[in-house]
Structure formats: C-alpha cells, structure tokens
Design an enzyme around this catalytic site. Sequence first.
Site, mmCIF file in Angstrom:
data_model
loop_
_atom_site.group_PDB
_atom_site.id
_atom_site.type_symbol
_atom_site.label_atom_id
_atom_site.label_comp_id
_atom_site.label_asym_id
_atom_site.label_seq_id
_atom_site.Cartn_x
_atom_site.Cartn_y
_atom_site.Cartn_z
ATOM 1 N N ASN A 136 -17.089 6.459 -5.785
ATOM 2 C CA ASN A 136 -16.563 7.679 -5.154
ATOM 3 C C ASN A 136 -15.529 7.379 -4.069
ATOM 4 O OD1 ASN A 136 -17.801 10.588 -3.293
ATOM 5 N ND2 ASN A 136 -16.329 10.545 -4.945
ATOM 6 N N ASP A 177 -11.103 1.279 -14.032
ATOM 7 C CA ASP A 177 -11.455 1.313 -12.612
ATOM 8 C C ASP A 177 -10.419 0.541 -11.788
ATOM 9 O OD1 ASP A 177 -12.594 1.323 -10.129
ATOM 10 O OD2 ASP A 177 -14.632 1.056 -10.900
ATOM 11 N N CYS A 206 -17.602 9.155 -10.331
ATOM 12 C CA CYS A 206 -17.294 7.776 -10.730
ATOM 13 C C CYS A 206 -18.376 6.874 -10.149
ATOM 14 C CB CYS A 206 -15.878 7.368 -10.319
ATOM 15 S SG CYS A 206 -15.555 7.384 -8.538
ATOM 16 N N CYS A 220 -12.313 5.672 -5.395
ATOM 17 C CA CYS A 220 -11.033 5.509 -6.107
ATOM 18 C C CYS A 220 -10.735 6.657 -7.063
ATOM 19 C CB CYS A 220 -11.009 4.191 -6.888
ATOM 20 S SG CYS A 220 -11.168 2.716 -5.864
ATOM 21 N N ARG A 221 -11.445 6.720 -8.197
ATOM 22 C CA ARG A 221 -11.066 7.643 -9.276
ATOM 23 C C ARG A 221 -11.494 9.081 -9.034
ATOM 24 N NH1 ARG A 221 -13.992 4.284 -13.796
ATOM 25 N NH2 ARG A 221 -15.353 4.025 -11.973
ATOM 26 N N SER A 222 -12.782 9.311 -8.746
ATOM 27 C CA SER A 222 -13.218 10.708 -8.636
ATOM 28 C C SER A 222 -12.646 11.420 -7.402
ATOM 29 C CB SER A 222 -14.750 10.851 -8.719
ATOM 30 O OG SER A 222 -15.404 10.186 -7.669
HETATM 31 P P1 4NP Z 1 -14.512 4.047 -8.203
HETATM 32 O O1 4NP Z 1 -14.200 2.498 -7.999
HETATM 33 O O2 4NP Z 1 -15.793 4.115 -9.001
HETATM 34 O O3 4NP Z 1 -13.351 4.582 -8.978
HETATM 35 O O4 4NP Z 1 -14.642 4.648 -6.829
HETATM 36 C C1 4NP Z 1 -15.132 1.594 -7.442
HETATM 37 C C2 4NP Z 1 -15.245 1.497 -6.075
HETATM 38 C C3 4NP Z 1 -16.128 0.588 -5.522
HETATM 39 C C4 4NP Z 1 -16.896 -0.225 -6.362
HETATM 40 C C5 4NP Z 1 -16.786 -0.094 -7.718
HETATM 41 C C6 4NP Z 1 -15.902 0.811 -8.263
HETATM 42 N N1 4NP Z 1 -17.788 -1.176 -5.808
HETATM 43 O O5 4NP Z 1 -18.441 -1.914 -6.567
HETATM 44 O O6 4NP Z 1 -17.928 -1.256 -4.567
#
Ligand code: 4NP
Length: 156
Positions: free
Chosen positions: A11, A125, A8, A13-15
């Site tokens: 790294n 997200d 994702c 939340c989702r993955s």
């Molecule tokens: P993820 O979510 O891609 O599912 O881990 C996010 C976590 C952090 C950020 C964006 C998306 N960020 O911009 O910090």
Amino acid sequence: MVKVLFICLGNICRSPMAEAVMRDLVRKEGLEDKIIIDSAGTGNWHVGKSPHEGTRRILDRYNISYKGQKARQLIAEDLTQYDYLIGMDSENVGNIRRLAGYQKSGTIQRLLDYLEDSPVADVPDPYYTGNFDEVYEMVSKSCVNLLNEIKQVHKL
Ligand code: 4NP
C-alpha cells in the site's frame, strides 16, 4: 454510494497510485459524492506511511493529488464494506479471497481485468522493478475503464 478499494501488497506503490488516479477521474466527472475511493495493503510493513517516492513523483508529474493518503492494512470488514475490491495482482486477489472466506463480499477483480488486450494479468510491482511509468500507464487506462463500468452498472 459506490465504494471502491484498491489493494496491493505494501500500500505504498501501486494501490495508492490507483487511488489517487481514480479519485482524480471521479472529481473531474463531478462524481465525488457518489463514489468513495480508498486503498489498502495485504501486508502491514508500511502502515501509516505516505506513498513511495516513485509513486509521488509520477503523480506530481501528472498533477494528481495524493494529499492525506497513508498506508493501511486490509481488514476483513473491508470485504463487506466495499462494492469493488480491486487487487493489483493475482497474489493480492488470492489474499483478498482468503480473507473473505465464505462471507459475502463485494466484487473482487484484478485491476488489469479492466484493461482490454492487456498482455499481462498482473501489475508489475515497481517496489522491485523500479518502473513506475509502466505502472502509471496500466493504472490510468484501467481506471478509466473501471469508472465507465461503475457509471454504467450504477447508472451514474
Ligand atoms: P506495493 O509495493 O505492493 O505496490 O505497495 C510494495 C511495497 C513494499 C513491499 C512490497 C511491495 N515490501 O515488501 O516492503
């Protein structure tokens, strides 16, 4: 050995959720010595961090371990090391393909390609939506289907 990498943006939340869910499924099927699972982010902001509180909370609710999971950034070597590179959304897949360039890589797919009749192509997200429940629904269903496909293709 079949190697699966969930990817994702951050790294956190989702993955990491997909990694934990898939590892749990693999363990329950006794396939830990046949399938290796990891996750990574295309961005580097959260390298070294544990999964987001929202992801931890939902994994705790379903009694799924995320022990030892720490964010890391996707590297070019992952493209040749992993058999399945599973992006959470189209932007992730675009970034994975860009990093892969013209070198040979594993299968690159979106997670929701494994969810039949999904009304959306991308896992929303939750870092922005705050909705970790809908992500868990999508991740858990897709991972069951992905694991079934891996078992079939690799005769496990
Ligand atoms: P993820 O979510 O891609 O599912 O881990 C996010 C976590 C952090 C950020 C964006 C998306 N960020 O911009 O910090």
